[in-house]
Design a protein around this motif. Structure first.
Motif, PDB file in Angstrom:
ATOM      1  N   UNK A   1     -19.187  32.248  -5.499  1.00  0.00           N
ATOM      2  CA  UNK A   1     -19.034  31.108  -6.401  1.00  0.00           C
ATOM      3  C   UNK A   1     -20.355  30.811  -7.097  1.00  0.00           C
ATOM      4  N   UNK A   2     -20.279  30.588  -8.388  1.00  0.00           N
ATOM      5  CA  UNK A   2     -21.471  30.242  -9.159  1.00  0.00           C
ATOM      6  C   UNK A   2     -21.489  28.724  -9.397  1.00  0.00           C
ATOM      7  N   UNK A   3     -22.540  28.079  -8.906  1.00  0.00           N
ATOM      8  CA  UNK A   3     -22.648  26.622  -8.984  1.00  0.00           C
ATOM      9  C   UNK A   3     -23.915  26.246  -9.736  1.00  0.00           C
ATOM     10  N   UNK A   4     -23.767  25.401 -10.733  1.00  0.00           N
ATOM     11  CA  UNK A   4     -24.908  24.899 -11.491  1.00  0.00           C
ATOM     12  C   UNK A   4     -25.200  23.474 -11.057  1.00  0.00           C
ATOM     13  N   UNK A   5     -26.475  23.193 -10.801  1.00  0.00           N
ATOM     14  CA  UNK A   5     -26.852  21.817 -10.488  1.00  0.00           C
ATOM     15  C   UNK A   5     -27.811  21.310 -11.553  1.00  0.00           C
ATOM     16  N   UNK A   6     -27.629  20.071 -11.942  1.00  0.00           N
ATOM     17  CA  UNK A   6     -28.551  19.418 -12.866  1.00  0.00           C
ATOM     18  C   UNK A   6     -29.598  18.666 -12.047  1.00  0.00           C
ATOM     19  N   UNK A   7     -30.694  18.308 -12.693  1.00  0.00           N
ATOM     20  CA  UNK A   7     -31.726  17.540 -11.986  1.00  0.00           C
ATOM     21  C   UNK A   7     -32.353  18.303 -10.844  1.00  0.00           C
ATOM     22  N   UNK A   8     -32.663  19.582 -11.054  1.00  0.00           N
ATOM     23  CA  UNK A   8     -33.136  20.447  -9.968  1.00  0.00           C
ATOM     24  C   UNK A   8     -34.448  19.980  -9.350  1.00  0.00           C
ATOM     25  N   UNK A   9     -35.263  19.263 -10.115  1.00  0.00           N
ATOM     26  CA  UNK A   9     -36.556  18.805  -9.591  1.00  0.00           C
ATOM     27  C   UNK A   9     -36.494  17.452  -8.890  1.00  0.00           C
ATOM     28  N   UNK A  10     -35.334  16.799  -8.924  1.00  0.00           N
ATOM     29  CA  UNK A  10     -35.174  15.508  -8.268  1.00  0.00           C
ATOM     30  C   UNK A  10     -34.953  15.655  -6.782  1.00  0.00           C
ATOM     31  N   UNK A  11     -34.896  14.516  -6.072  1.00  0.00           N
ATOM     32  CA  UNK A  11     -34.782  14.601  -4.617  1.00  0.00           C
ATOM     33  C   UNK A  11     -33.447  15.194  -4.172  1.00  0.00           C
ATOM     34  N   UNK A  12     -32.353  14.888  -4.867  1.00  0.00           N
ATOM     35  CA  UNK A  12     -31.072  15.484  -4.488  1.00  0.00           C
ATOM     36  C   UNK A  12     -31.000  16.943  -4.935  1.00  0.00           C
ATOM     37  N   UNK A  13     -31.524  17.242  -6.120  1.00  0.00           N
ATOM     38  CA  UNK A  13     -31.560  18.623  -6.578  1.00  0.00           C
ATOM     39  C   UNK A  13     -32.344  19.507  -5.626  1.00  0.00           C
ATOM     40  N   UNK A  14     -33.475  18.987  -5.163  1.00  0.00           N
ATOM     41  CA  UNK A  14     -34.294  19.697  -4.174  1.00  0.00           C
ATOM     42  C   UNK A  14     -33.506  19.924  -2.888  1.00  0.00           C
ATOM     43  N   UNK A  15     -32.811  18.873  -2.433  1.00  0.00           N
ATOM     44  CA  UNK A  15     -32.042  18.970  -1.188  1.00  0.00           C
ATOM     45  C   UNK A  15     -30.879  19.958  -1.313  1.00  0.00           C
ATOM     46  N   UNK A  16     -30.242  19.996  -2.473  1.00  0.00           N
ATOM     47  CA  UNK A  16     -29.149  20.946  -2.684  1.00  0.00           C
ATOM     48  C   UNK A  16     -29.649  22.385  -2.607  1.00  0.00           C
ATOM     49  N   UNK A  17     -30.821  22.622  -3.162  1.00  0.00           N
ATOM     50  CA  UNK A  17     -31.386  23.968  -3.090  1.00  0.00           C
ATOM     51  C   UNK A  17     -31.791  24.308  -1.651  1.00  0.00           C
ATOM     52  N   UNK A  18     -32.334  23.319  -0.952  1.00  0.00           N
ATOM     53  CA  UNK A  18     -32.775  23.530   0.424  1.00  0.00           C
ATOM     54  C   UNK A  18     -31.610  23.826   1.361  1.00  0.00           C
ATOM     55  N   UNK A  19     -30.444  23.257   1.059  1.00  0.00           N
ATOM     56  CA  UNK A  19     -29.290  23.365   1.961  1.00  0.00           C
ATOM     57  C   UNK A  19     -28.228  24.340   1.461  1.00  0.00           C
ATOM     58  N   UNK A  20     -28.534  25.165   0.482  1.00  0.00           N
ATOM     59  CA  UNK A  20     -27.505  26.024  -0.090  1.00  0.00           C
ATOM     60  C   UNK A  20     -26.921  26.991   0.943  1.00  0.00           C
ATOM     61  N   UNK A  21     -27.679  27.284   2.005  1.00  0.00           N
ATOM     62  CA  UNK A  21     -27.154  28.154   3.059  1.00  0.00           C
ATOM     63  C   UNK A  21     -25.974  27.503   3.772  1.00  0.00           C
ATOM     64  N   UNK A  22     -25.886  26.162   3.713  1.00  0.00           N
ATOM     65  CA  UNK A  22     -24.755  25.421   4.296  1.00  0.00           C
ATOM     66  C   UNK A  22     -23.452  25.905   3.667  1.00  0.00           C
TER      67      UNK A  22
END
Length: 293
Positions: A1-22
């Motif tokens: 699945x290809x998922x795009x996130x906006x606000x990648x440098x924000x606190x939630x954007x950072x957390x989404x990248x950190x937890x993508x293995x979930x």
């Protein structure tokens, strides 16, 4: 699945990248993380052209105008980012038959209730920020039949500007802090919110409106006291300043805030098979992660 996130440098954007293995643990994931420079929600008319460059399955909109007090005077900018841009994201997702997850806020409520807010409760925002977020969630749901809205509040994390990091800075600079004690809500660790969003995207249930925060209840004063106490334990503060509880009237701000904004998460935890984590436990995890940076 290809998922795009906006606000990648924000606190939630950072957390989404950190937890993508979930998410990746249950299926293939290709994450496209766009910063404001890549996709500027202040320019809604450019959104479709940017998105057309990618082959996507879903968008998680982690970007927003969150300056609650500044929104009172910057109404047009707040509306552009929190409402108009969301409409364009939703229209694109509907046209291309993609999933949209949009993040909203507890500030859509007026705080006059004395029990946790349910997803079905009437909204009545008190300020410009809450009103523009209310408009955004309505537009997401009306313009995209495969859109989800997730309301949360009091978000903090290792990345970005937030209450927890502000308290750590002020605690190192001052001998005494006055913190509002009559506004009640629940702190939300960005990492836990990110995991909830991944689980929502994995399961794609029929329900479209969701509430999420960590477990428990706190005032800003309670939260500040816990931040300072735990920070000292983990070696992030050399000394503890005195923390004095104050009333909202003693700390006037341009925007009015809800006095009570606890969200009811029981259905979220049960439906998405998530284990509730108390906000104090979540705070400890965040401070440990901050120390490791």
């Amino acid at each position: 699945m290809k998922v795009l996130i906006t606000g990648a440098n924000g606190q939630l954007g950072f957390a989404l990248q950190k937890t993508q293995s979930f998410f990746a643990a249950a299926g293939n994931l290709e994450l496209i993380a766009l910063t404001r420079a890549d996709l500027d929600l202040e320019k809604p008319d450019t959104i479709a052209n940017v998105l057309d460059q990618f082959s996507l399955d879903a968008i998680i909109n982690a970007a927003a105008y969150t300056a609650v007090d500044k929104a009172e005077s910057n109404w047009l900018l707040a509306q552009t980012v929190n409402s108009e841009a969301v409409k364009q994201l939703a229209i694109w997702c509907e046209k291309n038959k993609k999933t949209l997850i949009h993040i909203s806020t507890d500030f859509v409520f007026d705080g006059k209730k004395s029990s946790p807010y349910e997803t079905s409760d009437q909204t009545n925002p008190l300020g410009v920020y809450g009103k523009t977020k209310q408009q955004g969630e309505q537009l997401a749901l009306s313009e995209c039949t495969s859109a989800y809205v997730v309301r949360t509040g009091w978000v903090y994390g290792e990345q970005g500007a937030n209450f927890a990091k502000t308290i750590l800075r002020l605690a190192s600079e001052r001998e005494q802090l006055g913190i509002v004690a009559d506004q009640i809500g629940t702190p939300t660790y960005a990492t836990h919110l990110a995991e909830m969003l991944w689980q929502l995207l994995l399961l794609k249930p029929g329900q479209r409106m969701w509430h999420f925060s960590d477990a428990g209840v706190a005032s800003w004063y309670d939260f500040a006291v816990a931040i300072v106490e735990q920070a000292e334990i983990h070696g992030l503060l050399q000394r503890k300043p005195a923390i004095k509880p104050i009333a909202t009237v003693d700390y006037p701000t341009p925007a009015q805030r809800p006095a009570f904004s606890v969200l009811d998460k029981k259905n979220t935890w049960e439906t998405l098979n998530l284990t509730p984590v108390h906000w104090r436990e979540a705070l400890t995890k965040m401070l440990q992660a901050l120390k490791a940076l």
